[in-house]
Design an enzyme around this catalytic site. Structure first.
Site, PDB file in Angstrom:
ATOM      1  N   CYS A  60       0.837  -1.201   0.000  1.00 19.05           N
ATOM      2  CA  CYS A  60       0.000   0.000   0.000  1.00 19.05           C
ATOM      3  C   CYS A  60       0.874   1.254   0.000  1.00 19.05           C
ATOM      4  O   CYS A  60       1.862   1.336   0.737  1.00 19.05           O
ATOM      5  CB  CYS A  60      -0.915  -0.008   1.218  1.00 19.05           C
ATOM      6  SG  CYS A  60      -1.887   1.510   1.404  1.00 19.05           S
ATOM      7  N   ASP A  81      -0.112  -6.159  -0.359  1.00 16.28           N
ATOM      8  CA  ASP A  81      -1.252  -6.436  -1.231  1.00 16.28           C
ATOM      9  C   ASP A  81      -0.877  -7.641  -2.096  1.00 16.28           C
ATOM     10  O   ASP A  81       0.157  -7.630  -2.773  1.00 16.28           O
ATOM     11  CB  ASP A  81      -1.565  -5.234  -2.131  1.00 16.28           C
ATOM     12  CG  ASP A  81      -1.983  -4.011  -1.331  1.00 16.28           C
ATOM     13  OD1 ASP A  81      -2.737  -4.172  -0.360  1.00 16.28           O
ATOM     14  OD2 ASP A  81      -1.561  -2.896  -1.692  1.00 16.28           O
TER      15      ASP A  81
END
Length: 286
Positions: free
Chosen positions: A194, A201
């Protein structure tokens, strides 16, 4: 790290900050992030994009009260066109969806209309919203890859660098005189972080192309180079698309990343030279 990370638009977000949950419907919780932030970095013009496509989100924790105060739950599908001026910041999206929890709505249709109105206003373009009962959501049926999709994750490669490196694609094609082929590839090893919180992620990325054959090992090395890269989901997919087009000049290209969910939401950016809408179906990771 993205050069726009400290921009004013990002500093003003609730992402990465302590917040309180609101149980009453509140569209003002939604926050927008201009797509231009990373597109300027990629030298992309909002009015002349090299791709079409959309961002498909699924919400697994949507609930509200019916007119009698009885809770209702649903699975939501949100589709945003890739040429919208803004993306919806994910934490604000989660807070917004949670604001439905103690609010009364007469039926599914009234909830869909509220979601569509608010999300369209935030994105700056028409958002399509569909709600499904938990036991009846064909859009999220488990989809097997099939023999036509080649997983490149078993390539026998050695990795000692995990910083984003687009130049790995420079030699990803063989002789320019080689025949034109079509391939459907997938890697489940895409990981980025992120832009604001540095949380990991995780995604499966599907790359369908027509052109001179790609070297699977170099392509996998390139995808793994995102492992410590900080950008939002949509920005990573557009970067992959642009890098492949720049270095490989493919006749047709589609990049579709299916990210795992966080906080009841998953984000699935889809970019293509020729296909507008992302397919339905999911893997076990979503």
């Amino acid at each position: 790290m993205a050069i726009y990370q400290n921009s004013k638009e990002l500093r003003d977000l609730t992402l990465g900050k302590t917040t309180e949950y609101c149980g009453e419907y509140n569209p003002n919780l939604l926050q927008a992030v201009p797509r231009s932030l990373n597109r300027d970095d990629l030298s992309l013009s909002q009015h002349n994009l090299p791709f079409i496509g959309e961002d498909v989100w699924y919400g697994y924790e949507l609930s509200w009260l019916n007119s009698k105060g009885k809770p209702v739950v649903a699975v939501a599908e949100f589709r945003f066109p890739c040429n919208s001026p803004n993306i919806v910041e994910s934490k604000s999206f989660k807070l917004y969806l949670n604001s439905f929890n103690q609010s009364k709505f007469s039926n599914f249709d009234s909830v869909e209309k509220a979601l569509s109105k608010d999300l369209s206003a935030t994105a700056g373009s028409q958002a399509k919203v569909s709600l499904f009962k938990v036991e009846q959501c064909p859009a999220l049926a488990i989809k097997t890859s099939g023999n036509e999709v080649i997983c490149i994750d078993d390539e026998d490669i050695a990795i000692d660098e995990y910083q984003y490196t687009a130049d790995l694609l420079e030699n990803a094609q063989s002789n320019a005189e080689d025949e034109i082929i079509s391939e459907n590839l997938v890697s489940h090893l895409l990981k980025s972080n992120c832009l604001i919180t540095n949380q990991p992620d995780w995604a499966s990325v599907y790359i369908n192309y027509r052109g001179i054959k790609l070297n699977h090992s170099l392509l996998l090395e390139y995808l793994i180079s995102f492992r410590q890269h900080n950008e939002f989901h949509e920005q990573c997919v557009e970067r992959i698309f642009c890098d492949l087009q720049k270095h490989c000049q493919l006749e047709e290209l589609t990049v579709f990343a299916r990210y795992t969910r966080r906080g009841g939401l998953d984000i699935n950016p889809f970019r293509s030279t020729h296909i507008k809408n992302a397919p339905n179906g999911r893997t076990l990771r979503q």
